[in-house]
Structure formats: structure tokens, C-alpha cells
Motif scaffolding. Sequence first.
Motif, PDB file in Angstrom:
ATOM      1  N   SER A 141      -5.065  46.721  50.730  1.00 31.03           N
ATOM      2  CA  SER A 141      -5.571  45.378  51.025  1.00 31.03           C
ATOM      3  C   SER A 141      -6.324  45.385  52.353  1.00 31.03           C
ATOM      4  O   SER A 141      -5.893  46.018  53.325  1.00 31.03           O
ATOM      5  CB  SER A 141      -4.410  44.380  51.096  1.00 31.03           C
ATOM      6  N   ASP A 142      -7.462  44.723  52.361  1.00 29.73           N
ATOM      7  CA  ASP A 142      -8.341  44.646  53.536  1.00 29.73           C
ATOM      8  C   ASP A 142      -9.019  45.970  53.857  1.00 29.73           C
ATOM      9  O   ASP A 142      -9.569  46.132  54.952  1.00 29.73           O
ATOM     10  CB  ASP A 142      -7.591  44.132  54.768  1.00 29.73           C
ATOM     11  N   GLY A 143      -8.969  46.915  52.906  1.00 28.30           N
ATOM     12  CA  GLY A 143      -9.765  48.126  53.065  1.00 28.30           C
ATOM     13  C   GLY A 143     -11.245  47.809  52.866  1.00 28.30           C
ATOM     14  O   GLY A 143     -11.623  46.680  52.513  1.00 28.30           O
ATOM     15  N   TRP A 144     -12.099  48.817  53.055  1.00 30.55           N
ATOM     16  CA  TRP A 144     -13.551  48.591  53.034  1.00 30.55           C
ATOM     17  C   TRP A 144     -14.251  49.497  52.035  1.00 30.55           C
ATOM     18  O   TRP A 144     -13.859  50.654  51.844  1.00 30.55           O
ATOM     19  CB  TRP A 144     -14.143  48.830  54.427  1.00 30.55           C
ATOM     20  N   LEU A 145     -15.295  48.963  51.437  1.00 28.88           N
ATOM     21  CA  LEU A 145     -16.219  49.716  50.593  1.00 28.88           C
ATOM     22  C   LEU A 145     -17.561  49.751  51.302  1.00 28.88           C
ATOM     23  O   LEU A 145     -18.087  48.699  51.687  1.00 28.88           O
ATOM     24  CB  LEU A 145     -16.359  49.038  49.230  1.00 28.88           C
ATOM     25  N   THR A 146     -18.125  50.938  51.507  1.00 22.94           N
ATOM     26  CA  THR A 146     -19.427  51.070  52.163  1.00 22.94           C
ATOM     27  C   THR A 146     -20.377  51.834  51.258  1.00 22.94           C
ATOM     28  O   THR A 146     -20.028  52.893  50.718  1.00 22.94           O
ATOM     29  CB  THR A 146     -19.314  51.784  53.516  1.00 22.94           C
ATOM     30  N   PRO A 178     -26.600  45.006  46.990  1.00 20.39           N
ATOM     31  CA  PRO A 178     -26.032  45.730  45.854  1.00 20.39           C
ATOM     32  C   PRO A 178     -24.985  44.878  45.156  1.00 20.39           C
ATOM     33  O   PRO A 178     -24.227  44.155  45.815  1.00 20.39           O
ATOM     34  CB  PRO A 178     -25.411  46.967  46.503  1.00 20.39           C
ATOM     35  N   PRO A 179     -24.926  44.918  43.844  1.00 22.51           N
ATOM     36  CA  PRO A 179     -23.941  44.109  43.127  1.00 22.51           C
ATOM     37  C   PRO A 179     -22.531  44.653  43.313  1.00 22.51           C
ATOM     38  O   PRO A 179     -22.280  45.843  43.130  1.00 22.51           O
ATOM     39  CB  PRO A 179     -24.391  44.217  41.664  1.00 22.51           C
ATOM     40  N   LEU A 180     -21.619  43.760  43.689  1.00 27.80           N
ATOM     41  CA  LEU A 180     -20.220  44.117  43.878  1.00 27.80           C
ATOM     42  C   LEU A 180     -19.343  43.172  43.056  1.00 27.80           C
ATOM     43  O   LEU A 180     -19.732  42.029  42.788  1.00 27.80           O
ATOM     44  CB  LEU A 180     -19.817  44.007  45.350  1.00 27.80           C
ATOM     45  N   GLY A 181     -18.154  43.638  42.715  1.00 26.19           N
ATOM     46  CA  GLY A 181     -17.203  42.798  42.008  1.00 26.19           C
ATOM     47  C   GLY A 181     -16.607  41.738  42.911  1.00 26.19           C
ATOM     48  O   GLY A 181     -16.728  41.786  44.142  1.00 26.19           O
ATOM     49  N   THR A 182     -15.930  40.780  42.284  1.00 24.55           N
ATOM     50  CA  THR A 182     -15.324  39.671  43.029  1.00 24.55           C
ATOM     51  C   THR A 182     -14.150  40.123  43.889  1.00 24.55           C
ATOM     52  O   THR A 182     -13.632  39.339  44.685  1.00 24.55           O
ATOM     53  CB  THR A 182     -14.849  38.587  42.060  1.00 24.55           C
ATOM     54  N   GLN A 183     -13.744  41.386  43.749  1.00 22.03           N
ATOM     55  CA  GLN A 183     -12.657  41.910  44.584  1.00 22.03           C
ATOM     56  C   GLN A 183     -13.091  42.052  46.040  1.00 22.03           C
ATOM     57  O   GLN A 183     -12.250  42.258  46.919  1.00 22.03           O
ATOM     58  CB  GLN A 183     -12.198  43.282  44.071  1.00 22.03           C
ATOM     59  N   PHE A 184     -14.415  41.938  46.303  1.00 21.09           N
ATOM     60  CA  PHE A 184     -14.945  42.209  47.638  1.00 21.09           C
ATOM     61  C   PHE A 184     -15.641  40.987  48.224  1.00 21.09           C
ATOM     62  O   PHE A 184     -16.202  40.152  47.517  1.00 21.09           O
ATOM     63  CB  PHE A 184     -15.916  43.392  47.590  1.00 21.09           C
ATOM     64  N   SER A 185     -15.600  40.917  49.557  1.00 22.26           N
ATOM     65  CA  SER A 185     -16.300  39.854  50.274  1.00 22.26           C
ATOM     66  C   SER A 185     -17.807  40.102  50.241  1.00 22.26           C
ATOM     67  O   SER A 185     -18.270  41.168  49.824  1.00 22.26           O
ATOM     68  CB  SER A 185     -15.814  39.824  51.726  1.00 22.26           C
ATOM     69  N   LYS A 186     -18.563  39.124  50.698  1.00 18.62           N
ATOM     70  CA  LYS A 186     -20.014  39.290  50.782  1.00 18.62           C
ATOM     71  C   LYS A 186     -20.326  40.441  51.735  1.00 18.62           C
ATOM     72  O   LYS A 186     -19.799  40.490  52.849  1.00 18.62           O
ATOM     73  CB  LYS A 186     -20.658  38.003  51.301  1.00 18.62           C
ATOM     74  N   PRO A 187     -21.173  41.396  51.325  1.00 15.49           N
ATOM     75  CA  PRO A 187     -21.396  42.573  52.174  1.00 15.49           C
ATOM     76  C   PRO A 187     -22.229  42.289  53.413  1.00 15.49           C
ATOM     77  O   PRO A 187     -23.098  41.424  53.421  1.00 15.49           O
ATOM     78  CB  PRO A 187     -22.134  43.532  51.230  1.00 15.49           C
ATOM     79  N   GLU A 188     -21.918  43.039  54.461  1.00 17.14           N
ATOM     80  CA  GLU A 188     -22.714  43.035  55.686  1.00 17.14           C
ATOM     81  C   GLU A 188     -23.718  44.183  55.594  1.00 17.14           C
ATOM     82  O   GLU A 188     -23.417  45.236  55.038  1.00 17.14           O
ATOM     83  CB  GLU A 188     -21.804  43.250  56.896  1.00 17.14           C
ATOM     84  N   HIS A 189     -24.906  43.981  56.175  1.00 14.16           N
ATOM     85  CA  HIS A 189     -25.997  44.935  56.013  1.00 14.16           C
ATOM     86  C   HIS A 189     -26.384  45.568  57.342  1.00 14.16           C
ATOM     87  O   HIS A 189     -26.384  44.901  58.372  1.00 14.16           O
ATOM     88  CB  HIS A 189     -27.217  44.228  55.414  1.00 14.16           C
ATOM     89  N   GLY A 190     -26.696  46.860  57.304  1.00 17.87           N
ATOM     90  CA  GLY A 190     -27.260  47.557  58.455  1.00 17.87           C
ATOM     91  C   GLY A 190     -28.472  48.360  58.022  1.00 17.87           C
ATOM     92  O   GLY A 190     -28.541  48.821  56.878  1.00 17.87           O
ATOM     93  N   ARG A 257     -12.303  44.574  51.103  1.00 22.21           N
ATOM     94  CA  ARG A 257     -11.535  44.276  49.911  1.00 22.21           C
ATOM     95  C   ARG A 257     -10.705  43.024  50.162  1.00 22.21           C
ATOM     96  O   ARG A 257     -10.010  42.920  51.167  1.00 22.21           O
ATOM     97  CB  ARG A 257     -10.605  45.422  49.540  1.00 22.21           C
ATOM     98  N   ARG A 258     -10.787  42.063  49.244  1.00 23.56           N
ATOM     99  CA  ARG A 258     -10.013  40.837  49.418  1.00 23.56           C
ATOM    100  C   ARG A 258      -8.511  41.154  49.298  1.00 23.56           C
ATOM    101  O   ARG A 258      -8.104  42.047  48.541  1.00 23.56           O
ATOM    102  CB  ARG A 258     -10.413  39.810  48.379  1.00 23.56           C
ATOM    103  N   THR A 259      -7.705  40.442  50.043  1.00 28.66           N
ATOM    104  CA  THR A 259      -6.268  40.691  50.066  1.00 28.66           C
ATOM    105  C   THR A 259      -5.657  40.467  48.694  1.00 28.66           C
ATOM    106  O   THR A 259      -5.964  39.468  48.014  1.00 28.66           O
ATOM    107  CB  THR A 259      -5.588  39.763  51.083  1.00 28.66           C
ATOM    108  N   ARG A 260      -4.840  41.382  48.267  1.00 21.50           N
ATOM    109  CA  ARG A 260      -4.155  41.241  46.974  1.00 21.50           C
ATOM    110  C   ARG A 260      -3.164  40.083  47.032  1.00 21.50           C
ATOM    111  O   ARG A 260      -2.545  39.838  48.066  1.00 21.50           O
ATOM    112  CB  ARG A 260      -3.398  42.529  46.614  1.00 21.50           C
ATOM    113  N   ARG A 261      -3.007  39.453  45.914  1.00 17.22           N
ATOM    114  CA  ARG A 261      -2.046  38.332  45.841  1.00 17.22           C
ATOM    115  C   ARG A 261      -0.913  38.696  44.897  1.00 17.22           C
ATOM    116  O   ARG A 261      -1.057  39.491  44.000  1.00 17.22           O
ATOM    117  CB  ARG A 261      -2.740  37.070  45.353  1.00 17.22           C
TER     118      ARG A 261
END
Length: 261
Positions: A141-146, A178-190, A257-261
Amino acid sequence: MAEIPSLPRRAFTVDAARRTDLASAFQHGADSYDNIRPSYPEQALDFTLQAHPKTVVDIGCGSGIFTEQLAGRGLEVSAVDPSADMLRVLAERLPQVVSTCAVGENTGLPGDAFDLVTYAQAWHWVDHPKASAEAARLLRSDGWLTLLWNQLDVTVPWVHRLARIMHAGDVHRPELEPPLGTQFSKPEHGIWHWSMELDFAQIVELTKSRSYYRRANESTRAKVEANLAWYWMEHLGHAAETKVQVPYLTHAWRARRRTRR
């Protein structure tokens, strides 16, 4: 001043049949791919590691170019790729890294086990809903996808034409997320601009590392090489052996990654 060409209107999606066909081009020829493809700017690596992860899985790792940069920062790295030949090169470079021959949609790795999932030059090769779900499963939970891409900087007019002749397929408009699933927050860009010094032989090798060339017949390959020779030496006026700074840029997106419930 020369007019800046419009950027290619490429999205991140490729239909499943074409994706499978093009991706098959990387089942072989890993050594030549590894010899010419560039690494990623240190700023992009800093962006990737902003949350100070300890464990990471690099999916679509290829020959291990970005994997090596991650390992160099002291992380515990696992690597995943569907090409056994690419993983062979990675194992020669990074014998300490555990690698798995699998696709991003189904890695077979344990869930809830990683702080970070990375895709360098690879997110366009996967089914995004399935790969998002798998990344979310792997992450705590709260991990990151880059997600990262190196690409020719086609905002520069002569590079834009070069990219078209090379059939560079990994060029994306900066405003396209890039398209991401609803499991993730809106991406930040660099985004980071840099250059790679290349002569004509290396331009040809870079072209040969791309899926279009690898899947083409001999007649098409010969036409691409002839067009490159005309453009590089006759139109641009470079000698074959002259080293030229070729503008590049790196895009990266990171999403929590959004926090698991």
C-alpha cells in the motif's frame, strides 16, 4: 526561424495483435540492442526514487539498462521480461539480480512485496488494465509505479525527420498521460532534455534496435538504410565518421498505489 513540426499524435496503446507481433522482434538480438540503447538521466532516476524505496521490480527490463541503474543505487532489485535472450544479457551484467521470464500482466512474483514497480521503455507493450492490476498486486500500500521513456527529441525539426525515417515508434506527446488502472493516483510527470553523441554507423545500429526494422523484410530494411544514408550524409552534410550530438528527452510518470481497503 524554422517552423517546429507538430509532435506525432501517438498514444500509448497498441492493439493486442500488433503488440504481440512487434514485441516478438525482441526475442532475439539482445546484444546489439544492449550495445546501442542509452541509459536514463540521473534526474529521471532521482524522480523514480523520490519515495526512497528499498525493494523494486523492473518489468520489461530488457537487457537490464535501467535495472543496472536501480541496482547501482543500492536497491534490492528483481527483473521481469518475456525475452529469454534479453534476460541472458541482463544476467551477464547483473548476476546478483533475480530475473523472471514472464509478461507484465502475470509476473508470478509474490504480492504485497515491493515498494516500487518500474517500466522503462515498456509500458506500451502491455495490456494496461491487466498490467495495472498486476503492478498494484505486487506493490505494498502506498507503493509507487514509475513509467519512463527515452526518445528522440522530435521538437527539433531535423530530429523529427530523422525519427520518421528510422520509424521510431516510441515517441509520445508530452501532454498524453499513460493509461493507468484505478488502483493508482493521477500520475506526476517529469521531463529532461539531453543529447547522445552518435556517428552514422551508430544511427544505423539504433535503427536496427527498433521493432519496425527487426520485423521488416530485407527490401524494406535496405530502403530504410538508404534513406538514412541520404538524409545523414547528403541532406544534413555529415561525414559518416563525424560524431553528432543527437537531441533526446526522457519522459517519466510516477503514480502512487491507492491504499488497500
